[in-house]
Design a protein around this motif. Structure first.
Motif, PDB file in Angstrom:
ATOM      1  N   THR A 133       0.871  -1.168   0.020  1.00 18.76           N
ATOM      2  CA  THR A 133       0.071  -0.044  -0.026  1.00 18.76           C
ATOM      3  C   THR A 133       0.998   1.196  -0.047  1.00 18.76           C
ATOM      4  N   GLY A 134       0.606   2.103  -0.815  1.00 17.80           N
ATOM      5  CA  GLY A 134       1.220   3.639  -1.095  1.00 17.80           C
ATOM      6  C   GLY A 134       1.047   4.435   0.274  1.00 17.80           C
ATOM      7  N   PRO A 135       1.837   5.296   0.570  1.00 14.80           N
ATOM      8  CA  PRO A 135       1.754   6.265   1.608  1.00 14.80           C
ATOM      9  C   PRO A 135       0.372   6.892   1.488  1.00 14.80           C
ATOM     10  N   ALA A 136      -0.387   7.076   2.778  1.00 13.55           N
ATOM     11  CA  ALA A 136      -1.527   7.943   2.862  1.00 13.55           C
ATOM     12  C   ALA A 136      -1.351   9.372   2.298  1.00 13.55           C
ATOM     13  N   GLY A 137      -2.240   9.827   1.902  1.00 14.11           N
ATOM     14  CA  GLY A 137      -2.157  11.411   1.183  1.00 14.11           C
ATOM     15  C   GLY A 137      -2.126  12.174   2.477  1.00 14.11           C
ATOM     16  N   ALA A 138      -1.502  13.446   2.457  1.00 13.55           N
ATOM     17  CA  ALA A 138      -1.331  14.408   3.623  1.00 13.55           C
ATOM     18  C   ALA A 138      -2.908  14.879   3.777  1.00 13.55           C
ATOM     19  N   THR A 139      -2.935  15.146   4.981  1.00 15.58           N
ATOM     20  CA  THR A 139      -4.332  15.507   5.493  1.00 15.58           C
ATOM     21  C   THR A 139      -4.455  17.218   5.063  1.00 15.58           C
ATOM     22  N   GLY A 140      -5.685  17.401   4.530  1.00 18.91           N
ATOM     23  CA  GLY A 140      -5.874  18.666   4.128  1.00 18.91           C
ATOM     24  C   GLY A 140      -5.841  19.737   5.222  1.00 18.91           C
ATOM     25  N   ALA A 141      -5.620  20.926   4.957  1.00 22.44           N
ATOM     26  CA  ALA A 141      -5.432  21.994   6.032  1.00 22.44           C
ATOM     27  C   ALA A 141      -6.895  22.355   6.348  1.00 22.44           C
ATOM     28  N   THR A 142      -6.764  22.974   7.721  1.00 24.27           N
ATOM     29  CA  THR A 142      -8.340  22.948   8.263  1.00 24.27           C
ATOM     30  C   THR A 142      -8.594  24.431   7.688  1.00 24.27           C
ATOM     31  N   GLY A 143     -10.004  24.647   7.500  1.00 27.28           N
ATOM     32  CA  GLY A 143     -10.378  26.099   7.044  1.00 27.28           C
ATOM     33  C   GLY A 143     -10.207  26.701   7.824  1.00 27.28           C
ATOM     34  N   PRO A 144     -10.108  28.157   7.623  1.00 32.24           N
ATOM     35  CA  PRO A 144     -10.207  29.450   8.443  1.00 32.24           C
ATOM     36  C   PRO A 144     -11.292  29.272   9.358  1.00 32.24           C
ATOM     37  N   THR A 145     -11.031  29.814  10.310  1.00 34.94           N
ATOM     38  CA  THR A 145     -12.264  30.165  11.261  1.00 34.94           C
ATOM     39  C   THR A 145     -13.141  31.414  10.725  1.00 34.94           C
ATOM     40  N   GLY A 146     -14.585  31.151  10.862  1.00 33.08           N
ATOM     41  CA  GLY A 146     -15.408  32.203  10.605  1.00 33.08           C
ATOM     42  C   GLY A 146     -15.334  33.530  11.216  1.00 33.08           C
ATOM     43  N   ALA A 147     -15.559  34.701  10.666  1.00 37.69           N
ATOM     44  CA  ALA A 147     -15.352  35.989  11.238  1.00 37.69           C
ATOM     45  C   ALA A 147     -16.414  36.011  12.419  1.00 37.69           C
ATOM     46  N   THR A 148     -15.762  36.703  13.530  1.00 36.65           N
ATOM     47  CA  THR A 148     -16.456  37.058  14.714  1.00 36.65           C
ATOM     48  C   THR A 148     -17.399  38.136  14.558  1.00 36.65           C
ATOM     49  N   GLY A 149     -18.748  37.599  15.140  1.00 35.98           N
ATOM     50  CA  GLY A 149     -19.960  38.543  14.858  1.00 35.98           C
ATOM     51  C   GLY A 149     -19.535  40.053  15.632  1.00 35.98           C
ATOM     52  N   PRO A 150     -20.558  40.867  15.088  1.00 35.34           N
ATOM     53  CA  PRO A 150     -20.095  42.264  15.784  1.00 35.34           C
ATOM     54  C   PRO A 150     -20.758  42.099  17.154  1.00 35.34           C
ATOM     55  N   THR A 151     -19.747  43.207  17.970  1.00 37.77           N
ATOM     56  CA  THR A 151     -20.031  43.294  19.388  1.00 37.77           C
ATOM     57  C   THR A 151     -21.573  44.188  19.566  1.00 37.77           C
ATOM     58  N   GLY A 152     -22.332  43.637  20.588  1.00 36.15           N
ATOM     59  CA  GLY A 152     -23.500  44.397  20.897  1.00 36.15           C
ATOM     60  C   GLY A 152     -23.082  45.734  21.404  1.00 36.15           C
ATOM     61  N   ALA A 153     -23.959  46.674  21.081  1.00 40.21           N
ATOM     62  CA  ALA A 153     -23.942  47.974  21.612  1.00 40.21           C
ATOM     63  C   ALA A 153     -23.681  48.078  23.173  1.00 40.21           C
ATOM     64  N   THR A 154     -22.740  49.020  23.447  1.00 38.37           N
ATOM     65  CA  THR A 154     -22.600  49.037  24.880  1.00 38.37           C
ATOM     66  C   THR A 154     -23.556  50.084  25.747  1.00 38.37           C
ATOM     67  N   GLY A 155     -23.983  49.338  26.956  1.00 37.44           N
ATOM     68  CA  GLY A 155     -25.258  50.289  27.543  1.00 37.44           C
ATOM     69  C   GLY A 155     -24.635  51.523  27.805  1.00 37.44           C
ATOM     70  N   VAL A 156     -25.419  52.669  28.264  1.00 39.03           N
ATOM     71  CA  VAL A 156     -25.110  53.995  28.441  1.00 39.03           C
ATOM     72  C   VAL A 156     -24.313  53.703  29.899  1.00 39.03           C
ATOM     73  N   GLY A 157     -23.019  54.689  30.200  1.00 39.04           N
ATOM     74  CA  GLY A 157     -22.473  54.787  31.219  1.00 39.04           C
ATOM     75  C   GLY A 157     -22.943  55.608  32.110  1.00 39.04           C
ATOM     76  N   ASN A 158     -22.161  56.122  32.772  1.00 35.61           N
ATOM     77  CA  ASN A 158     -22.441  57.270  33.876  1.00 35.61           C
ATOM     78  C   ASN A 158     -23.042  58.561  33.382  1.00 35.61           C
ATOM     79  N   ILE A 159     -23.621  59.289  34.109  1.00 32.02           N
ATOM     80  CA  ILE A 159     -24.176  60.531  33.776  1.00 32.02           C
ATOM     81  C   ILE A 159     -23.131  61.545  33.042  1.00 32.02           C
ATOM     82  N   ALA A 160     -23.439  61.992  31.867  1.00 32.36           N
ATOM     83  CA  ALA A 160     -22.316  62.947  31.308  1.00 32.36           C
ATOM     84  C   ALA A 160     -22.239  64.244  31.747  1.00 32.36           C
ATOM     85  N   GLY A 161     -23.253  64.789  32.002  1.00 36.53           N
ATOM     86  CA  GLY A 161     -23.282  66.289  32.814  1.00 36.53           C
ATOM     87  C   GLY A 161     -24.810  66.865  32.809  1.00 36.53           C
ATOM     88  N   PHE A 162     -24.709  67.890  33.172  1.00 34.56           N
ATOM     89  CA  PHE A 162     -26.200  68.776  33.313  1.00 34.56           C
ATOM     90  C   PHE A 162     -26.407  70.010  32.213  1.00 34.56           C
TER      91      PHE A 162
END
Length: 382
Positions: free
Chosen positions: A255-284
Motif C-alpha cells: 500500500t502506498g503512503p496515505a495522502g497528506a491531511t488537508g489544511a483546516t479551513g479558516p475560522t469564521g469571522a467573529t460577529g459584531p459586538t453588541g452596543a454598549t449600554g449607557v455609562g455614567n451621567i455625562a453632565g447637566f
C-alpha cells in the motif's frame, strides 16, 4: 521526385549520371534574388530512349556505369515514366564536369506544402515596452472643502494712550438671600441619611439614581444604565480543507503512503459586538424656559427644567437611537409635560400614555429610546 547529376567525361560522348531521391520538403525559405543568366551552351544530341522495363524493388544504389555513346538518328518517343522506387542511400558527389554550362532547364512543379509544425511550448521573448501615453486632460476641480482653514494670526495691538479710569460707582444694596441649592451626591451604596431634602444621590456601584429626597426620606432608585446589547451572530464556519489524495500502490502490491491531511479551513469571522449600554451621567443641562426640545447633546445628561409656569418638553424624531437615555428633573413649580415630536411615539404609565407629566417639584424621570422614534418614559410621573 528524382534528381539527376550529369558529369561530362573527358571521353567524347561519355557521361556519368548520379541520382538520388529528394527527401521531404522543408519549410520554404525566403526567395533569394535571381542571379544573372549564364551563357547558353550548345545542346548536345539526344540519344534514343529505350523502352522502360518493369521497375523492380530498388536496391542500394551502386556505382553508376559509364554512359554509352549517343546514338545517331531521330529522337524516339519518350517512354512512360516508371514507378518511383524506394529512396536509396545518397551516393557520393562526383567530380565537377568540365565544359560550358548548359541552358537552365524549366522550373519544376512546386511541391506540396509540408505540414505546419507543432506550436512552440516555449514563450517568445517579451516585446519592448511601448512609449508612455500622452498625459490625460486635467480632471474637474473638486468640491469646496468642508473643513475650515486655520485661524489667522492675531493682529497687533493698537497703539494709543489708555484713557483715565472712571470714578467708582456707588455700592448697590445687598440682594435678598437666594434659595438654598441642591446637591447630587454619590457613593457605592444606596443612600440612608445622606443629604437634605431636594438632593439627588447616585449609587456608582449599581448605576441607580435616587431623589429628590423629600421629608427626610429617599425614594426608590431608578436605573441609569441601559440593558446590555444583544450578542452579535456567530460567524459562519469556514469550509473544511480538501482531503489529500491517496498515494499510489507500489509495484510489489504494498500500500502506498496515505495522502497528506488537508489544511483546516479558516475560522469564521467573529460577529459584531453588541452596543454598549449607557455609562455614567455625562453632565447637566439647565433650562429655565417654558419649552424645550431635546437634542443629541442631551444623551446621558440630566436635563433640569425650572420655571414658575408650566413647561413642555418635546421628544424629537430621528435624533436618538435604541438604548439611548436622557434624564429629566423638574425644578420649581412649573409642571413638566412630555410631548411627542412629529413621527414620535411615547409610551408610559402616566394618566395620558403619550403625554405623561412629572408629578411635582424635584420629580425625575428617564426617557429611554427603545426603537427608532419610540420612547419609554419611566420615573415619578402622573
Amino acid at each position: 521526385m528524382t534528381t539527376f547529376v550529369v558529369i561530362e567525361s573527358i571521353t567524347p560522348n561519355q557521361s556519368l549520371v548520379f541520382s538520388a531521391q529528394q527527401g521531404p520538403q522543408g519549410i520554404g525559405g525566403a526567395t533569394g534574388p535571381t542571379g544573372p543568366s549564364g551563357p547558353v551552351g550548345a545542346t548536345g544530341p539526344t540519344g534514343a530512349s529505350g523502352a522502360t522495363g518493369v521497375t523492380g524493388a530498388t536496391g542500394p544504389t551502386g556505382a553508376t556505369g559509364a554512359t554509352g555513346p549517343t546514338g545517331v538518328g531521330a529522337t524516339g518517343a519518350t517512354g512512360p515514366t516508371g514507378v518511383t522506387g524506394a529512396t536509396g542511400p545518397t551516393g557520393s558527389t562526383g567530380p565537377t564536369g568540365v565544359g560550358a554550362t548548359g541552358a537552365t532547364g524549366p522550373t519544376g512543379v512546386t511541391g506540396a506544402t509540408g505540414p505546419t509544425g507543432a506550436d512552440s511550448t516555449v514563450a517568445g521573448p517579451t516585446g519592448p515596452t511601448g512609449p508612455a501615453g500622452a498625459t490625460g486632460p486635467t480632471g474637474p476641480t473638486g468640491a469646496a472643502s468642508t473643513v475650515p482653514g486655520p485661524t489667522g494670526a492675531t493682529g497687533p495691538t493698537g497703539v494709543g494712550a489708555t484713557g483715565a479710569t472712571g470714578p467708582t460707582g456707588v455700592t448697590g444694596a445687598t440682594g435678598a438671600t437666594g434659595v438654598a441649592g441642591y446637591t447630587v451626591l454619590s457613593g457605592a451604596v444606596d443612600p440612608t441619611t445622606q443629604g437634605v431634602n431636594g438632593d439627588f444621590y447616585i449609587n456608582t456601584a449599581t448605576n441607580r439614581i435616587f431623589g429628590p429626597k423629600a421629608a427626610g426620606t429617599w425614594p426608590a432608585g431608578v436605573n441609569l444604565v441601559g440593558p446590555t446589547g444583544a450578542t452579535g451572530p456567530v460567524g459562519a464556519t469556514g469550509a473544511t480543507g480538501p482531503t489529500g489524495t491517496t498515494g499510489g500502490v507500489g509495484a510489489t502490491g504494498a500500500t502506498g503512503p496515505a495522502g497528506a491531511t488537508g489544511a483546516t479551513g479558516p475560522t469564521g469571522a467573529t460577529g459584531p459586538t453588541g452596543a454598549t449600554g449607557v455609562g455614567n451621567i455625562a453632565g447637566f443641562n439647565t433650562q429655565t424656559g417654558t419649552t424645550y426640545t431635546l437634542v443629541a447633546g442631551d444623551l446621558s445628561d440630566i436635563v433640569t427644567l425650572n420655571n414658575a409656569a408650566a413647561i413642555t418638553l418635546t421628544v424629537p424624531p430621528s435624533v436618538f437611537s435604541a438604548n439611548d437615555q436622557i434624564h429629566i428633573v423638574q425644578y420649581g413649580a412649573g409642571q413638566v409635560t412630555f410631548a411627542q415630536g412629529a413621527g414620535v411615539t411615547i409610551l408610559s404609565a402616566g394618566a395620558t400614555t403619550t403625554a405623561p407629566k412629572l408629578r411635582t417639584n424635584k420629580s425625575a424621570a428617564t426617557v429611554i429610546c427603545t426603537a427608532s422614534n419610540t420612547f419609554l418614559i419611566v420615573g415619578d410621573i402622573v
